[in-house]
Design a protein around this motif. Structure first.
Motif, mmCIF file in Angstrom:
data_model
loop_
_atom_site.group_PDB
_atom_site.id
_atom_site.type_symbol
_atom_site.label_atom_id
_atom_site.label_comp_id
_atom_site.label_asym_id
_atom_site.label_seq_id
_atom_site.Cartn_x
_atom_site.Cartn_y
_atom_site.Cartn_z
ATOM 1 N N ARG A 99 0.828 -1.211 0.000
ATOM 2 C CA ARG A 99 0.000 0.000 0.000
ATOM 3 C C ARG A 99 0.867 1.267 0.000
ATOM 4 N NH1 ARG A 99 -3.155 -3.596 2.607
ATOM 5 N NH2 ARG A 99 -5.343 -3.594 2.031
ATOM 6 N N THR A 150 0.360 4.273 -2.590
ATOM 7 C CA THR A 150 0.007 5.623 -2.158
ATOM 8 C C THR A 150 1.042 6.652 -2.609
ATOM 9 O OG1 THR A 150 -1.170 4.732 -0.247
ATOM 10 C CG2 THR A 150 -0.519 7.044 -0.140
ATOM 11 N N GLU A 177 -5.693 -0.147 -4.466
ATOM 12 C CA GLU A 177 -6.056 -0.517 -3.097
ATOM 13 C C GLU A 177 -7.053 -1.674 -3.102
ATOM 14 O OE1 GLU A 177 -5.429 0.612 0.192
ATOM 15 O OE2 GLU A 177 -3.660 1.587 -0.636
#
Length: 167
Positions: A56, A60, A98
């Motif tokens: 993640r 991001t 995600e």
């Protein structure tokens, strides 16, 4: 009890959708600025690494770098349509990536999740299109239609959209 292990890597459909949205973001950045396009490509590379590793953090950071690449075009008076399209695409890149990681972790890569992933993508795309329409409407109503004003409203819309998708 069998000793079979479940592959928890990111789901294929959402991973593919994330990369499709990434190509739209890079295209929008390229139409605005070649330097912005390079940053967007770098961000997409980080997202792709995140999708391979199931990270993640990479997703991001990569999405943020791609967003900066798109918004860099706003500094050179890029048409607001490119900024809106690119910003929405970057938010979708992040959301789809995600989702790929979540589905992989929760259900496993081999589970039949294509319908689930496509429904999530359709909903997210509808939200992104709606937010983009509102952002563009605010831009049109703004005094003078200055690119800096559009950039601020697009950033606010991107943050609001990301917050809404996170829930």
């Amino acid at each position: 009890m069998s000793g079979a292990t479940v592959d928890r890597s990111p789901a294929r459909t959402s991973r593919l959708l994330s990369l499709v949205a990434a190509s739209v973001a890079v295209g929008a950045a390229a139409l605005a600025s070649s330097t912005g396009a390079l940053a967007a490509v770098g961000g997409v590379f980080l997202v792709a690494v995140g999708l391979v590793l199931g990270s993640r953090r990479f997703v991001t950071v990569g999405s943020f770098v791609a967003l900066l690449g798109v918004l860099y075009g706003g500094l050179f008076a890029a048409p607001p349509e490119f900024l809106i399209l690119g910003t929405a695409a970057v938010v979708l890149v992040w959301d789809f990536a995600e989702q790929a990681i979540n589905v992989g972790e929760q259900l496993g890569r081999e589970a039949d999740t294509e319908r689930l992933e496509l429904m999530h993508a359709a909903g997210s795309t509808a939200v992104a299109a709606s937010a983009s329409g509102v952002g563009y409407g605010i831009y049109l109503l703004g005094a003078g239609g200055q690119p800096v004003t559009a950039l601020v409203f697009l950033l606010v819309a991107a943050v609001a959209l990301t917050s809404a998708l996170r829930r």
